[in-house]
Design a protein around this motif. Structure first.
Motif, PDB file in Angstrom:
ATOM      1  N   ILE A 139     -36.397   6.439  -7.988  1.00  0.00           N
ATOM      2  CA  ILE A 139     -36.243   5.016  -7.677  1.00  0.00           C
ATOM      3  C   ILE A 139     -35.418   4.354  -8.770  1.00  0.00           C
ATOM      4  O   ILE A 139     -35.617   4.606  -9.959  1.00  0.00           O
ATOM      5  N   CYS A 140     -34.464   3.528  -8.358  1.00  0.00           N
ATOM      6  CA  CYS A 140     -33.603   2.780  -9.282  1.00  0.00           C
ATOM      7  C   CYS A 140     -33.601   1.335  -8.781  1.00  0.00           C
ATOM      8  O   CYS A 140     -32.788   0.968  -7.933  1.00  0.00           O
ATOM      9  N   LEU A 141     -34.526   0.529  -9.316  1.00  0.00           N
ATOM     10  CA  LEU A 141     -34.768  -0.792  -8.756  1.00  0.00           C
ATOM     11  C   LEU A 141     -34.477  -1.898  -9.766  1.00  0.00           C
ATOM     12  O   LEU A 141     -34.104  -1.646 -10.899  1.00  0.00           O
ATOM     13  N   GLY A 142     -34.635  -3.145  -9.320  1.00  0.00           N
ATOM     14  CA  GLY A 142     -34.427  -4.282 -10.200  1.00  0.00           C
ATOM     15  C   GLY A 142     -32.976  -4.599 -10.480  1.00  0.00           C
ATOM     16  O   GLY A 142     -32.652  -5.125 -11.554  1.00  0.00           O
ATOM     17  N   ASN A 143     -32.084  -4.266  -9.529  1.00  0.00           N
ATOM     18  CA  ASN A 143     -30.658  -4.577  -9.698  1.00  0.00           C
ATOM     19  C   ASN A 143     -30.036  -3.811 -10.851  1.00  0.00           C
ATOM     20  O   ASN A 143     -28.999  -4.184 -11.392  1.00  0.00           O
ATOM     21  N   SER A 144     -30.675  -2.718 -11.253  1.00  0.00           N
ATOM     22  CA  SER A 144     -30.286  -2.018 -12.477  1.00  0.00           C
ATOM     23  C   SER A 144     -28.972  -1.254 -12.358  1.00  0.00           C
ATOM     24  O   SER A 144     -28.251  -1.110 -13.347  1.00  0.00           O
ATOM     25  N   GLU A 260     -30.177 -10.363   7.804  1.00  0.00           N
ATOM     26  CA  GLU A 260     -28.921 -11.100   7.825  1.00  0.00           C
ATOM     27  C   GLU A 260     -28.821 -11.904   6.535  1.00  0.00           C
ATOM     28  O   GLU A 260     -29.668 -12.760   6.269  1.00  0.00           O
ATOM     29  N   ASP A 261     -27.841 -11.605   5.732  1.00  0.00           N
ATOM     30  CA  ASP A 261     -27.585 -12.326   4.487  1.00  0.00           C
ATOM     31  C   ASP A 261     -28.811 -12.376   3.572  1.00  0.00           C
ATOM     32  O   ASP A 261     -29.267 -13.456   3.180  1.00  0.00           O
ATOM     33  N   PRO A 262     -29.366 -11.218   3.195  1.00  0.00           N
ATOM     34  CA  PRO A 262     -30.549 -11.211   2.329  1.00  0.00           C
ATOM     35  C   PRO A 262     -30.176 -11.491   0.871  1.00  0.00           C
ATOM     36  O   PRO A 262     -28.994 -11.520   0.505  1.00  0.00           O
ATOM     37  N   ASP A 263     -31.197 -11.663   0.038  1.00  0.00           N
ATOM     38  CA  ASP A 263     -30.964 -11.797  -1.400  1.00  0.00           C
ATOM     39  C   ASP A 263     -30.746 -10.433  -2.049  1.00  0.00           C
ATOM     40  O   ASP A 263     -29.927 -10.295  -2.945  1.00  0.00           O
ATOM     41  N   PHE A 264     -31.507  -9.430  -1.587  1.00  0.00           N
ATOM     42  CA  PHE A 264     -31.422  -8.082  -2.150  1.00  0.00           C
ATOM     43  C   PHE A 264     -31.287  -7.045  -1.038  1.00  0.00           C
ATOM     44  O   PHE A 264     -31.870  -7.196   0.037  1.00  0.00           O
TER      45      PHE A 264
END
Length: 282
Positions: A139-144, A260-264
């Motif tokens: 897992i590679c999360l948090g916008n890293s 549709e157009d999510p933040d993440f």
């Protein structure tokens, strides 16, 4: 970049060594200087563990269980949110990060919650040098992943993730909706984000172009910090995953399959080899 505060904690930009031309800092290796101890100590105020747990629910836990995963390598541990959640759910977790300050904070957070992290400081581009064994999931999360500024670094990191996975392993990777930012939209579509849920910090982009997204983090105590990141486009990330060798990729927006157009965005990429026409991109 200047700051109107005079206390050491408010001069995050100086401590983070962006220099006189912060928008010109576009190097992968600079991230270690950005996550200074003061910033790492405030990071949990940005996340808000309880609010984030409510926002994402059992999304990642459910996906990992659906794939039959038990061993998980958390390559962007940060302050430990997902590592701790997975440990509590019975997963076998190894927690890695490139920032020693973040790992120290993660270890303390886990102990506070009666969990013991197995931590390793690791550069994704040389992951298999520093991490031994194979895993059911990475897992590679948090916008890293946006800390990698060069395409060769991104390809190398994805190849390292691929290599450390078992033959039927799965990679889960997320990033902001940078397409929206690059097209002039806001960083967050709703009143509150689904990943950064804290109330004591204001987050927003100071500069965005095709090669840089520079974000400002202003905390309630007057301290201000910045992160320089590469704005990853949705289609580009999926293409890189496919070209590195991942066979099937499913993408989600704000933890929903229909979006549709999510933040993440969250991408779930399977390593298992599929013959002929079975390697369908979802």
């Amino acid at each position: 970049m200047t700051s109107t505060q005079t206390s050491p904690s408010s001069r995050g930009g100086d401590q983070q060594r962006f220099g006189e031309s912060p928008e010109s800092v576009r190097e992968t290796d600079h991230y270690q200087q950005e996550y200074i101890e003061d910033f790492a100590d405030r990071w949990d105020r940005l996340i808000d563990w309880e609010a984030r747990e409510r926002a994402e629910g059992d999304f990642f836990i459910r996906i990992l269980k659906d794939y039959g995963a038990h061993s998980v390598l958390d390559v962007a541990t940060g302050t430990g949110f997902h590592s701790v959640r997975l440990l509590k759910e019975g997963f076998d977790v190894v927690s890695a990060d490139g920032s020693p300050n973040m790992l120290a904070r993660a270890f303390r957070n886990a102990r506070h919650r009666d969990q013991l992290l197995r931590t390793a400081q690791a550069d994704w581009r040389f992951l298999n040098r520093d991490i031994h064994g194979t895993f059911d999931a990475v897992i590679c999360l948090g916008n890293s992943f946006t800390h990698l500024f060069k395409e060769r670094d991104r390809r190398k990191a994805l190849a390292e993730y691929y290599a450390v996975l078992k033959h039927n392993g799965v990679l889960i990777l997320d990033h902001r909706n940078y397409d929206r930012l690059l097209e002039g939209g806001s960083a967050v579509s709703g009143a509150k984000g689904t990943v950064y849920c804290g109330e004591d910090v204001q987050v927003g982009p100071e500069h965005v172009d095709e090669g840089l997204a520079r974000f400002r983090y202003a905390f309630g105590d007057g301290s201000t910090y910045h992160l320089n990141m590469f704005p990853l486009r949705y289609g580009y990330v999926r293409r890189l995953m496919s070209e590195v060798g991942f066979q099937k990729i499913a993408s989600y927006g704000d933890y929903q399959r229909d979006f549709e157009d999510p933040d993440f965005y969250v991408h779930v990429a399977e390593k298992e080899y599929r013959f002929d026409g079975d390697a369908t991109m979802l």
